[in-house]
Design an enzyme around this catalytic site. Structure first.
Site, PDB file in Angstrom:
ATOM      1  N   TYR A 101      -0.463  30.294 -29.206  1.00  0.00           N
ATOM      2  CA  TYR A 101       0.641  31.204 -28.886  1.00  0.00           C
ATOM      3  C   TYR A 101       1.509  31.430 -30.121  1.00  0.00           C
ATOM      4  O   TYR A 101       2.101  30.485 -30.664  1.00  0.00           O
ATOM      5  CB  TYR A 101       1.498  30.662 -27.740  1.00  0.00           C
ATOM      6  N   SER A 112      -0.546  34.444 -14.968  1.00  0.00           N
ATOM      7  CA  SER A 112      -0.503  35.892 -14.729  1.00  0.00           C
ATOM      8  C   SER A 112      -0.408  36.260 -13.246  1.00  0.00           C
ATOM      9  O   SER A 112      -1.203  37.067 -12.746  1.00  0.00           O
ATOM     10  CB  SER A 112      -1.727  36.576 -15.360  1.00  0.00           C
ATOM     11  N   THR A 167      11.332  37.308 -20.126  1.00  0.00           N
ATOM     12  CA  THR A 167      12.054  37.462 -21.386  1.00  0.00           C
ATOM     13  C   THR A 167      13.566  37.486 -21.168  1.00  0.00           C
ATOM     14  O   THR A 167      14.319  37.455 -22.132  1.00  0.00           O
ATOM     15  CB  THR A 167      11.641  38.779 -22.082  1.00  0.00           C
TER      16      THR A 167
END
Length: 329
Positions: free
Chosen positions: A54, A208, A288
């Site tokens: 990542y 996900s 986020t």
């Protein structure tokens, strides 16, 4: 927040967790990460997921520094990372003994931690014997660098082979698999893996749940992806082209009336649907913004609303349920 055992192990993980994929290092730095992580903890999240690949290792550095600056007690949280893609060199990737050991040490250095609770083999490595990988993962555990090990995106056959090696050598097998799982991607979790739950006690930490944001309802056929979404990022354009297709977006629109009837958002409905599967130990969420985490965490309260009648309505819209093999009925 509810806490579930990670598979058949004694480790307790929050039913919803947080992953650093996409965000840490690509969209967020330490200051923003601290706000997100603390918001997760405030909502009872104790499980945080990462990987050496990542942001080329930057995600681990950010998570480690954020946790350090927040002053969290290490034993209060469950931290995982994943090993496979560690760099450009021929021995910097894969699941050889060399890369598993060197990659684990490098991850711990970036995280600035003595151990991770769970370490995953991020993908299967067909060029390395599974016995070599099983032995190496047990070495990592014996050294105290990790407490448990698991797999991510392995097939049922590969996991079965790993357990056969572990049994033969009296070693620890993988206790957890990390597959993609959402309303649009279900075959592995609901069909292929069925024998693994009873045979080996495999738990799942699924990723996900919103199908990379498709199930959030923020994308449409009539407009470009919003600027603050992952599909607006250059390195996600190919995924956007594959995901934002008419058939899929029509299914998402079809789910809106069900969400409205339950007085919940589309993301909350999609996350709760994943978490309601009894074989799922934790659903890894991403965000986020603090506001997104607050909204996602409300999915916990949606799970009891998913009655058999509601689940049938959802199925009628998405029509993605895999056919179960006759032998597993």
């Amino acid at each position: 927040m509810q806490y579930k055992n990670l598979g058949r192990s004694g480790l307790k993980v929050s039913q919803l967790s947080y992953g650093a994929w996409v965000t840490f290092g690509n969209q967020l730095d330490v200051k923003e990460a601290k706000n997100l992580l603390q918001c997760c903890r405030d909502h009872g999240v104790n499980f945080f997921d990462n990987a050496e690949v990542y942001a080329n290792g930057r995600a681990e550095e950010i998570m480690g520094q954020a946790i350090r600056e927040l002053g969290w007690k290490r034993s209060d949280v469950v931290i995982s990372t994943k090993i496979f893609w560690g760099g450009p060199g021929p021995n910097d990737k894969g699941l050889s003994r060399k890369h598993i050991i060197e990659g684990t040490k490098a991850s711990l250095k970036r995280l600035d931690m003595e151990y991770v609770d769970v370490i995953y083999c991020h993908r299967p490595d067909v060029s390395t014997p599974i016995e070599e990988t099983v032995r190496a993962m047990n070495y990592v555990i014996d050294k105290g660098w990790a407490y448990y090990w698991g797999t991510s995106e392995w097939s049922a056959q590969q996991i079965t082979e790993a357990w056969a090696v572990a049994h033969r050598l009296d070693l620890l097998g993988p206790i957890v698999e990390q597959p993609e799982y959402n309303l649009l991607s279900r075959h592995k979790v609901e069909s292929e893996f069925l024998p693994l739950y009873s045979n080996y006690g495999i738990g799942l930490t699924t990723w996900s749940p919103l199908a990379s944001g498709v199930l959030s309802g923020k994308y449409s056929l009539d407009s470009s992806p919003p600027a603050d979404t992952r599909f607006a990022l250059d390195n996600y354009k190919n995924l956007a082209n594959r995901s934002l297709v008419e058939d899929v977006l029509r299914k998402v629109e079809g789910l809106r009336p069900i969400a409205k009837e339950l007085d919940v958002s589309l993301p909350q409905l999609a996350i709760a649907w994943c978490a309601s599967n009894p074989n799922v130990s934790s659903v890894i969420t991403g965000a986020t913004k603090v506001s997104q985490i607050r909204e996602n965490m409300k999915a916990i309260d949606v799970i009891p609303k998913l009655t058999p009648i509601v689940m049938e309505k959802i199925e009628a819209i998405v029509q993605t349920k895999p056919k179960r093999p006759d032998s597993y009925r």
